[in-house]
Design a protein around this motif. Structure first.
Motif, PDB file in Angstrom:
ATOM      1  N   UNK A 199       0.852  -1.187   0.000  1.00  0.00           N
ATOM      2  CA  UNK A 199       0.000   0.000   0.000  1.00  0.00           C
ATOM      3  C   UNK A 199       0.887   1.237   0.000  1.00  0.00           C
ATOM      4  N   UNK A 200       0.510   2.260  -0.718  1.00  0.00           N
ATOM      5  CA  UNK A 200      -0.700   2.292  -1.532  1.00  0.00           C
ATOM      6  C   UNK A 200      -0.538   1.417  -2.768  1.00  0.00           C
ATOM      7  N   UNK A 201      -1.645   0.968  -3.280  1.00  0.00           N
ATOM      8  CA  UNK A 201      -1.646   0.133  -4.475  1.00  0.00           C
ATOM      9  C   UNK A 201      -2.550   0.751  -5.529  1.00  0.00           C
ATOM     10  N   UNK A 202      -2.404   0.249  -6.743  1.00  0.00           N
ATOM     11  CA  UNK A 202      -3.227   0.683  -7.870  1.00  0.00           C
ATOM     12  C   UNK A 202      -4.034  -0.513  -8.324  1.00  0.00           C
ATOM     13  N   UNK A 203      -5.345  -0.336  -8.438  1.00  0.00           N
ATOM     14  CA  UNK A 203      -6.212  -1.384  -8.953  1.00  0.00           C
ATOM     15  C   UNK A 203      -6.524  -1.030 -10.408  1.00  0.00           C
ATOM     16  N   UNK A 204      -6.090  -1.891 -11.309  1.00  0.00           N
ATOM     17  CA  UNK A 204      -6.360  -1.713 -12.736  1.00  0.00           C
ATOM     18  C   UNK A 204      -7.694  -2.393 -13.014  1.00  0.00           C
ATOM     19  N   UNK A 205      -8.641  -1.619 -13.505  1.00  0.00           N
ATOM     20  CA  UNK A 205     -10.017  -2.094 -13.628  1.00  0.00           C
ATOM     21  C   UNK A 205     -10.531  -1.982 -15.061  1.00  0.00           C
ATOM     22  N   UNK A 206     -11.496  -2.825 -15.434  1.00  0.00           N
ATOM     23  CA  UNK A 206     -12.182  -2.614 -16.705  1.00  0.00           C
ATOM     24  C   UNK A 206     -12.879  -1.251 -16.635  1.00  0.00           C
ATOM     25  N   UNK A 207     -12.726  -0.396 -17.632  1.00  0.00           N
ATOM     26  CA  UNK A 207     -13.185   0.986 -17.511  1.00  0.00           C
ATOM     27  C   UNK A 207     -14.686   1.182 -17.412  1.00  0.00           C
ATOM     28  N   UNK A 208     -15.464   0.275 -17.908  1.00  0.00           N
ATOM     29  CA  UNK A 208     -16.909   0.507 -17.910  1.00  0.00           C
ATOM     30  C   UNK A 208     -17.652  -0.719 -17.391  1.00  0.00           C
ATOM     31  N   UNK A 209     -17.072  -1.381 -16.384  1.00  0.00           N
ATOM     32  CA  UNK A 209     -17.703  -2.591 -15.851  1.00  0.00           C
ATOM     33  C   UNK A 209     -18.924  -2.281 -14.999  1.00  0.00           C
ATOM     34  N   UNK A 253     -23.890   4.518 -18.614  1.00  0.00           N
ATOM     35  CA  UNK A 253     -24.640   4.524 -19.870  1.00  0.00           C
ATOM     36  C   UNK A 253     -23.697   4.320 -21.052  1.00  0.00           C
ATOM     37  N   UNK A 254     -24.258   4.027 -22.214  1.00  0.00           N
ATOM     38  CA  UNK A 254     -23.450   3.883 -23.434  1.00  0.00           C
ATOM     39  C   UNK A 254     -22.728   5.187 -23.762  1.00  0.00           C
ATOM     40  N   UNK A 255     -23.406   6.332 -23.574  1.00  0.00           N
ATOM     41  CA  UNK A 255     -22.759   7.624 -23.822  1.00  0.00           C
ATOM     42  C   UNK A 255     -21.559   7.808 -22.896  1.00  0.00           C
ATOM     43  N   UNK A 256     -21.711   7.403 -21.638  1.00  0.00           N
ATOM     44  CA  UNK A 256     -20.597   7.507 -20.691  1.00  0.00           C
ATOM     45  C   UNK A 256     -19.461   6.563 -21.077  1.00  0.00           C
ATOM     46  N   UNK A 276     -15.707   7.827 -21.881  1.00  0.00           N
ATOM     47  CA  UNK A 276     -14.542   7.259 -21.188  1.00  0.00           C
ATOM     48  C   UNK A 276     -13.539   6.728 -22.202  1.00  0.00           C
ATOM     49  N   UNK A 277     -14.003   5.969 -23.179  1.00  0.00           N
ATOM     50  CA  UNK A 277     -13.115   5.407 -24.203  1.00  0.00           C
ATOM     51  C   UNK A 277     -12.389   6.504 -24.973  1.00  0.00           C
ATOM     52  N   UNK A 278     -13.107   7.573 -25.317  1.00  0.00           N
ATOM     53  CA  UNK A 278     -12.488   8.691 -26.045  1.00  0.00           C
ATOM     54  C   UNK A 278     -11.433   9.389 -25.190  1.00  0.00           C
ATOM     55  N   UNK A 279     -11.736   9.621 -23.923  1.00  0.00           N
ATOM     56  CA  UNK A 279     -10.777  10.283 -23.041  1.00  0.00           C
ATOM     57  C   UNK A 279      -9.552   9.403 -22.795  1.00  0.00           C
TER      58      UNK A 279
END
Length: 135
Positions: free
Chosen positions: A51-61, A66-69, A73-76
């Protein structure tokens, strides 16, 4: 008050590429790897720490996104403007050379910043902005 950082979260789009970057290029330890395929949550931390640690996550799990979000996220992430992680090292040039030698995408070579920090920058495989400061 006694508060410290335990986890921070960054999105990933390719768990194997993220592992190669954080484990192999940055030398982080893998603390946890949960899930399968692209739906993996991978926890990493600087070698020898938890710690501290970084959790690598699926971005839109999150099912509430929403699909727009998801699209935003994908564009950013593609532009490298979604997330940033700032690291520190006692030897910036040595660290820069080692990370660059792995083929990591360099966005800034070691530079003295006007605000008094010497740093460099990379993008991880998901496009996250990774800055490394001289300690």
């Amino acid at each position: 008050m006694d508060i410290s950082i335990h986890h921070s979260f960054l999105p990933h789009t390719d768990p194997e590429a993220s592992l190669a970057f954080y484990r192999d290029a940055l030398g982080f330890d893998v603390l946890n790897d949960v899930g399968q395929g692209t739906m993996r949550w991978i926890t990493v931390a600087p070698a020898g720490t938890t710690a501290p640690s970084v959790v690598l996550t699926p971005p839109a799990a999150d099912p509430g996104i929403t699909e727009d979000e998801r699209t935003a996220i994908a564009e950013m992430m593609a532009k490298g403007t979604y997330a940033t992680l700032v690291l520190t090292t006692p030897n910036l040039e040595e660290t820069f050379d080692a990370v660059q030698a792995t083929g990591a995408e360099v966005t800034q070579e070691p530079t003295d910043q006007p605000w008094g920090v010497r740093d460099c920058a990379f993008r991880d495989p998901a496009g996250n902005h990774i800055r490394i400061n001289q300690a």
